[in-house]
Design an enzyme around this catalytic site. Structure first.
Site, PDB file in Angstrom:
ATOM      1  N   HIS A  17      -3.973 -49.979 -32.767  1.00 44.34           N
ATOM      2  CA  HIS A  17      -2.598 -49.937 -33.473  1.00 44.34           C
ATOM      3  C   HIS A  17      -2.265 -48.423 -33.271  1.00 44.34           C
ATOM      4  O   HIS A  17      -2.891 -47.768 -32.584  1.00 44.34           O
ATOM      5  CB  HIS A  17      -2.895 -50.291 -34.986  1.00 44.34           C
ATOM      6  CG  HIS A  17      -3.927 -49.560 -35.812  1.00 44.34           C
ATOM      7  ND1 HIS A  17      -3.863 -48.175 -35.991  1.00 44.34           N
ATOM      8  CD2 HIS A  17      -4.890 -49.740 -36.645  1.00 44.34           C
ATOM      9  CE1 HIS A  17      -4.818 -47.747 -36.743  1.00 44.34           C
ATOM     10  NE2 HIS A  17      -5.351 -48.745 -37.325  1.00 44.34           N
ATOM     11  N   HIS A  20      -4.657 -45.540 -33.711  1.00 41.14           N
ATOM     12  CA  HIS A  20      -5.314 -45.029 -32.384  1.00 41.14           C
ATOM     13  C   HIS A  20      -4.592 -44.619 -31.432  1.00 41.14           C
ATOM     14  O   HIS A  20      -5.186 -43.952 -30.664  1.00 41.14           O
ATOM     15  CB  HIS A  20      -6.178 -46.582 -31.979  1.00 41.14           C
ATOM     16  CG  HIS A  20      -6.804 -47.233 -33.041  1.00 41.14           C
ATOM     17  ND1 HIS A  20      -6.492 -48.649 -33.351  1.00 41.14           N
ATOM     18  CD2 HIS A  20      -7.733 -46.966 -33.907  1.00 41.14           C
ATOM     19  CE1 HIS A  20      -7.264 -49.159 -34.220  1.00 41.14           C
ATOM     20  NE2 HIS A  20      -8.124 -48.013 -34.841  1.00 41.14           N
ATOM     21  N   CYS A 126     -22.425 -48.503 -45.785  1.00 39.76           N
ATOM     22  CA  CYS A 126     -21.091 -48.872 -45.639  1.00 39.76           C
ATOM     23  C   CYS A 126     -20.754 -49.464 -44.017  1.00 39.76           C
ATOM     24  O   CYS A 126     -20.836 -48.737 -43.309  1.00 39.76           O
ATOM     25  CB  CYS A 126     -20.082 -47.903 -46.045  1.00 39.76           C
ATOM     26  SG  CYS A 126     -18.226 -48.605 -45.581  1.00 39.76           S
ATOM     27  N   CYS A 129     -17.771 -47.726 -42.351  1.00 44.49           N
ATOM     28  CA  CYS A 129     -18.034 -46.564 -41.619  1.00 44.49           C
ATOM     29  C   CYS A 129     -19.201 -46.648 -40.704  1.00 44.49           C
ATOM     30  O   CYS A 129     -19.203 -45.715 -40.047  1.00 44.49           O
ATOM     31  CB  CYS A 129     -18.422 -45.516 -42.729  1.00 44.49           C
ATOM     32  SG  CYS A 129     -17.014 -45.133 -43.984  1.00 44.49           S
ATOM     33  N   CYS A 143     -16.951 -46.892 -51.507  1.00 40.17           N
ATOM     34  CA  CYS A 143     -16.798 -46.164 -50.168  1.00 40.17           C
ATOM     35  C   CYS A 143     -15.279 -45.722 -50.276  1.00 40.17           C
ATOM     36  O   CYS A 143     -14.279 -46.592 -50.174  1.00 40.17           O
ATOM     37  CB  CYS A 143     -17.120 -46.698 -48.841  1.00 40.17           C
ATOM     38  SG  CYS A 143     -16.354 -45.826 -47.337  1.00 40.17           S
ATOM     39  N   HIS A 146     -13.327 -47.322 -47.622  1.00 40.28           N
ATOM     40  CA  HIS A 146     -13.512 -48.850 -47.454  1.00 40.28           C
ATOM     41  C   HIS A 146     -13.522 -49.397 -48.898  1.00 40.28           C
ATOM     42  O   HIS A 146     -14.524 -50.078 -49.332  1.00 40.28           O
ATOM     43  CB  HIS A 146     -14.365 -49.241 -46.505  1.00 40.28           C
ATOM     44  CG  HIS A 146     -14.296 -48.787 -45.220  1.00 40.28           C
ATOM     45  ND1 HIS A 146     -14.874 -47.786 -44.858  1.00 40.28           N
ATOM     46  CD2 HIS A 146     -13.460 -49.529 -44.184  1.00 40.28           C
ATOM     47  CE1 HIS A 146     -14.465 -47.528 -43.647  1.00 40.28           C
ATOM     48  NE2 HIS A 146     -13.620 -48.394 -43.010  1.00 40.28           N
ATOM     49  N   LYS A 309      -0.721 -47.244 -45.977  1.00 42.14           N
ATOM     50  CA  LYS A 309      -1.936 -47.181 -45.144  1.00 42.14           C
ATOM     51  C   LYS A 309      -1.584 -48.214 -44.102  1.00 42.14           C
ATOM     52  O   LYS A 309      -1.320 -49.372 -44.473  1.00 42.14           O
ATOM     53  CB  LYS A 309      -3.126 -47.206 -46.013  1.00 42.14           C
ATOM     54  CG  LYS A 309      -4.477 -47.090 -45.404  1.00 42.14           C
ATOM     55  CD  LYS A 309      -5.703 -46.973 -46.352  1.00 42.14           C
ATOM     56  CE  LYS A 309      -6.868 -47.076 -45.455  1.00 42.14           C
ATOM     57  NZ  LYS A 309      -7.951 -47.880 -45.557  1.00 42.14           N
ATOM     58  N   LYS A 312      -4.661 -54.221 -41.331  1.00 44.80           N
ATOM     59  CA  LYS A 312      -4.520 -55.408 -40.897  1.00 44.80           C
ATOM     60  C   LYS A 312      -3.809 -56.107 -42.298  1.00 44.80           C
ATOM     61  O   LYS A 312      -2.961 -56.923 -41.891  1.00 44.80           O
ATOM     62  CB  LYS A 312      -5.738 -56.031 -40.159  1.00 44.80           C
ATOM     63  CG  LYS A 312      -5.513 -57.008 -39.111  1.00 44.80           C
ATOM     64  CD  LYS A 312      -6.671 -57.394 -38.540  1.00 44.80           C
ATOM     65  CE  LYS A 312      -6.429 -58.581 -37.406  1.00 44.80           C
ATOM     66  NZ  LYS A 312      -7.643 -58.967 -36.905  1.00 44.80           N
TER      67      LYS A 312
END
Ligand code: MSP
Length: 530
Positions: A17, A20, A126, A129, A143, A146, A309, A312
């Protein structure tokens, strides 16, 4: 000079996405800059494949053949970068034999240095991560990166790496090499982590707990922790464990570009791993016996998409190939690297993208090229036949022949310090002056009374445009080629001169024909971008 730079290797639990693409585009611009300067560039990216996240994504997709899944996803990443014109020199997958060979050699070296020990680990993990967590990492028991994922309670026997043994050496390295962690604010954050919080880490998982991972050499019951294996991609891609000559040529890395989320791994665990292995493996040592550590880790910020943020589940994980139909990928590259101060967080929105497309690209750069080429054709029948070094016979606020070498120094500094935003800002400041210079000198009026002076004014701006074409090349390679073509120049012949020789005043041959100008950034009424 050699210049080795890397992006993180990406998990293949999803397709790329815009987040990246951001890291990869920034790296591409820096790679292109160093190539223009004549450096021996090695630009690496790849995929992080020995992760439980990938397996979970495969299962979610209803598939069961992991090899086929990884092959397909690695190809998606590779082909996205190819379609976007990212100029990588190598793409590493951590399931390749060359990687496995290097990881095994490295593990054995750390073991021989006495830094691995079996201990029982009890604590939280996690999967988001792929990282072990302690209480102080959590926000409301979750986390922070996440918050929707449950943490795993792990109690197992693992191999531990004696990370805390390297505390003093790490601090000494960070202090002696202020350029190692960039930007500076991150350095303070990492320094205090190393000094106060860093503990030994588990670097393996029990085979029965994880379904993927490189086997621990000599211990069938364990697999190597995915981060330990992933960081090694930077070395195995340049031949660690398989090709000594290549390794000697390209290691150490000059720049690891990473997102701020993964800086601890890169600035604490990674150099400590190398310090440890280097005690045993001479390939990892400099002539003076010190470990061959990466020169710089630059952490960029995260960005949101129209304030949200990128994820997906929010449905906004836009494929970078579909971002901006109609305006071209160079415009997206420009936007991303200009809008956000490199290192800080920022927001990507269609409105801002279109604003910059209109103002910075179409009006400031595109119009300048168009107007000046058109006027030179009309009044001078091509590039004006003048002595480009002669002073202008009229009073002006801008002196291109003096301004541009100064600009080059700023652009060099921006790209050298991994600050493409600063390089672009300096170029656009100069472009504003060039536009102002046209407003001020008014060649369309001046030509009636002072045709000689007009020719000199136009030559100065055309030559300045040639410099701009060079200087925007790392960020907008296609646009640069179009600008050279508008000046009647062959881009490859220009680039063959080299960066320093190409950027010498007077490179544009007086009297050369100029082709009919075409708009560089056509107006778009609306776009489906974002
Ligand atoms: N596999 C690890 C890295 C191993 S490197 C030895 C990993 N992969 S990742 O695919 O989850 O993310 C890689 C990088 O993508 C992040 O560090 C960051 O550089 C980039 N980004 C992902 N989302 C992003 C944004 N929304 N904004 C900016 N960068 C983002 O972590």
């Amino acid at each position: 000079m050699k210049f080795t730079l890397t992006t993180p290797i990406y998990y293949v639990n999803d397709k790329p996405h815009i987040g990246h693409a951001y890291t990869t585009i920034a790296a591409d611009a820096l790679a292109r800059f160093h190539r223009l300067r004549g450096d021996d560039v090695f630009f690496l990216t790849g995929t992080d494949e020995n992760s439980q996240k990938n397996v979970q994504a495969m299962e979610k997709a209803g598939e069961s053949d992991l090899v086929a899944y990884l092959d397909r996803m690695a190809n998606t990443w590779k082909s996205t970068w190819a379609e976007l014109g990212i100029s990588i020199d190598d793409f590493i997958r951590t399931t390749e034999p060359r990687h496995l060979a290097g990881v095994e050699r490295f593990w054995r070296a750390v073991e021989a240095s006495g830094d691995l020990e079996k201990r029982t680990y009890t604590g939280l993990y996690c999967t988001g991560c792929e990282g072990f967590k302690v209480e102080s990492d959590l926000v409301q028991g979750k986390c922070p990166l996440h918050p929707n994922k449950e943490l795993d309670q792990v109690a197992e026997e693992n191999w531990f790496f004696a990370l805390s043994k390297y505390r003093d050496d790490l601090l000494a390295y960070v202090d002696a090499h202020p350029e190692f962690i960039q930007p500076e604010a991150r350095r303070n954050e990492i320094r205090s982590y190393i000094a106060q919080f860093m503990t030994d880490v588990s670097v393996s998982r029990e085979v029965k707990k994880v379904s993927v991972g490189i086997p621990v050499p000599g211990d069938d019951s364990q697999r190597i922790y995915v981060w330990f294996d992933a960081l090694l991609n930077y070395m195995t891609a340049v031949g660690y464990g398989t090709d000594e000559a290549r390794f000697a040529r390209y290691w150490p890395a000059d720049l690891h570009l990473v997102g701020k989320d993964i800086i601890k791994f890169h600035c604490a665990l990674w150099p400590a791993m190398i310090m440890s292995a280097a005690k045993h493996d001479p390939m990892l040592r400099n002539a003076d016996g010190s470990p061959k550590l990466p020169k710089m880790v630059f952490a960029h910020g995260f960005f949101t998409l129209a304030g949200q943020k990128i994820s997906k589940s929010l449905g906004n994980a836009v494929d970078p190939r579909e971002l901006a139909p109609g305006i071209g990928f160079d415009a997206v590259r420009y936007f991303l690297l200009r809008e956000i101060a490199f290192g800080e967080d920022g927001d990507f929105s269609k409105e801002r993208l279109m604003e910059r497309y209109g103002a910075d690209l179409a009006n400031t750069l595109g119009n300048l090229v168009n107007r000046v080429v058109a006027m030179s054709r009309k009044y001078c029948d091509g590039v004006p036949k003048v002595d480009g070094a002669a002073p202008l016979p009229i009073e002006t606020s801008w002196h291109a022949a003096e301004d541009l070498p100064e600009l080059k120094t700023e652009v060099d500094a921006g790209f050298e310090h991994a600050r493409p935003d600063q390089a672009l800002e300096a170029i656009w400041k100069s472009l504003f002056q060039a536009n102002k210079f046209i407003e001020e000198t008014q060649p369309f009026k001046l030509v009636k009374e002072q045709p000689e002076a007009t020719a000199q004014v136009l030559y100065a701006v055309l030559e300045a445009i040639r410099w701009y074409a060079w200087m925007v090349t790392p960020v907008m390679p296609e646009t640069a080629r179009k600008i050279f073509a508008q000046l009647g120049l062959d881009a490859d012949a220009e680039y063959a001169k080299g960066w320093d020789a190409g950027l010498k005043w007077g490179g544009l041959p007086p009297g050369a024909p100029l082709p009919e100008p075409k708009p560089l950034f056509p107006r778009v009424e609306s776009t489906d971008a974002v």
